[in-house]
Design a protein around this motif. Sequence first.
Motif, PDB file in Angstrom:
ATOM      1  N   ASP A  90       0.833  -1.211   0.000  1.00 48.94           N
ATOM      2  CA  ASP A  90       0.000   0.000   0.000  1.00 48.94           C
ATOM      3  C   ASP A  90       0.865   1.258   0.000  1.00 48.94           C
ATOM      4  O   ASP A  90       0.606   2.196  -0.752  1.00 48.94           O
ATOM      5  N   LEU A 138       2.519   1.724  -3.405  1.00 52.04           N
ATOM      6  CA  LEU A 138       1.565   2.228  -4.398  1.00 52.04           C
ATOM      7  C   LEU A 138       1.257   3.703  -4.194  1.00 52.04           C
ATOM      8  O   LEU A 138       1.155   4.457  -5.165  1.00 52.04           O
ATOM      9  N   LYS A 139       1.127   4.129  -2.937  1.00 56.87           N
ATOM     10  CA  LYS A 139       0.876   5.544  -2.664  1.00 56.87           C
ATOM     11  C   LYS A 139       2.003   6.419  -3.207  1.00 56.87           C
ATOM     12  O   LYS A 139       1.772   7.522  -3.688  1.00 56.87           O
ATOM     13  N   ASN A 174       4.181   5.500  -5.700  1.00 57.23           N
ATOM     14  CA  ASN A 174       4.609   5.219  -7.059  1.00 57.23           C
ATOM     15  C   ASN A 174       3.517   5.182  -8.121  1.00 57.23           C
ATOM     16  O   ASN A 174       3.834   5.172  -9.305  1.00 57.23           O
ATOM     17  N   GLU A 175       2.266   5.153  -7.717  1.00 64.75           N
ATOM     18  CA  GLU A 175       1.202   5.178  -8.715  1.00 64.75           C
ATOM     19  C   GLU A 175       0.975   6.608  -9.184  1.00 64.75           C
ATOM     20  O   GLU A 175       1.020   7.529  -8.374  1.00 64.75           O
ATOM     21  N   SER A 210      -0.936   9.840  -9.867  1.00 69.95           N
ATOM     22  CA  SER A 210      -2.172  10.346  -9.267  1.00 69.95           C
ATOM     23  C   SER A 210      -3.132  10.748 -10.368  1.00 69.95           C
ATOM     24  O   SER A 210      -2.746  10.928 -11.517  1.00 69.95           O
ATOM     25  N   GLU A 244      -2.418  12.265 -14.314  1.00 66.90           N
ATOM     26  CA  GLU A 244      -3.001  11.668 -15.513  1.00 66.90           C
ATOM     27  C   GLU A 244      -3.811  12.687 -16.297  1.00 66.90           C
ATOM     28  O   GLU A 244      -3.888  12.634 -17.508  1.00 66.90           O
TER      29      GLU A 244
END
Length: 62
Positions: A44, A47-48, A50-51, A53, A57
Amino acid sequence: MSTNDEEKNVKLSIYLPEDTRARFKSACALHRKSMNEILVEFIDDFLKQNEPSAKTEDKGAA
């Protein structure tokens, strides 16, 4: 980890050297958490950080 009733958990397997697994299991026990709990927290957090936001996008849409 915050799961709701609709979220289905799935299995993820990894291969580790025996010594690494034993050390990880001991470290988790010291924190009174399961290995699963710790790994879910790590994932988790990863992902916070490295994803992309939603804001990133949408940048190209303007």
